[in-house]
Design an enzyme around this catalytic site. Sequence first.
Site, PDB file in Angstrom:
ATOM      1  CE  LYS A 156      -3.474   2.398   2.755  1.00 22.62           C
ATOM      2  NZ  LYS A 156      -3.053   3.020   4.024  1.00 22.62           N
ATOM      3  CG  ASN A 197      -6.827   0.941  10.961  1.00 26.44           C
ATOM      4  OD1 ASN A 197      -5.646   0.674  10.810  1.00 26.44           O
ATOM      5  ND2 ASN A 197      -7.381   0.771  12.150  1.00 26.44           N
ATOM      6  CB  THR A 198      -9.382   5.363  12.241  1.00 27.03           C
ATOM      7  OG1 THR A 198      -8.000   5.343  11.889  1.00 27.03           O
ATOM      8  CG2 THR A 198      -9.552   6.136  13.524  1.00 27.03           C
TER       9      THR A 198
END
Lengths: 67, 200
Positions: free
Chosen positions: B96, B146-147
């Site tokens: 990534k 993610n977060t």
Amino acid sequence: MQIILFNNVSLSMERELTLAELLVQQGYEENGFAVAVNQTFVPRSTYASVCIREGDKVDVIVPMQGG
Amino acid sequence: MWKVGDHVISSRLLLGTSRYPSLEVMREAIEVSGTHVITVSLKREQFGRKEGGPFWDVIKQLPCHLLPNTAGCMNVKDAVNMAYMAREVFGTNWIKLEVIGDTYTLQPDLFGLLEAAKILITDGFEVFPYCTEDLVLWGVDAVLLNTAVAISKDPVRMASAFATAISAGRMAYEVGVMQERQMAEPSTPLLDTPFWQVEK
């Protein structure tokens, strides 16, 4: 005496070491890490032929959480 | 099912491994989400400490492809170096690729991104570019997050919620949405509406 930075901490070496020797001395004998010398990646296959000298900056890079 | 490089993957959710309250919560959220791809990163070890072990021990038990990132890299050289280190540590040619142009907004440096991508693709990497939406006008194949999961009040349930939402979105896309309308139209047929018969 050779002074280097190992993981950002000053380290004294009595003589020049290969990267392979330095890593063993510091307890890195298995896989699961990579190494940069002077902020440039060093492939594992070349550890035995890379010489660490006065002023070199050696960083051991390990996995961590990431997004 | 969708194809990424030489892998065929069923889940269209890619999940990050950062900022969970604990490694156990992270592991459970990943399992509940049904994701097959998780993102990971690298850091310099602090002198005298072996820090990568516990995280790595959890990650390698999961049946997921690893997608390392180049988080924090501000130039091509650092991003390329980090990609090489990630390939050696994690044993994957997926990356990534992040070349950050502005630390305040986390906007990517698109010129640096393209330059780094060219170098890495030439050397056999499968590059997942961290880029702005102007490069993804063709649509998206999957969602990476993610977060929003990790720091929610219940990361495990939120992982399940996102997995369900992404699955629903994909199914709706595959079915095909209705034709767009300019005006409102009642969904209930008005023919023979009873009140039409009432005289005033």
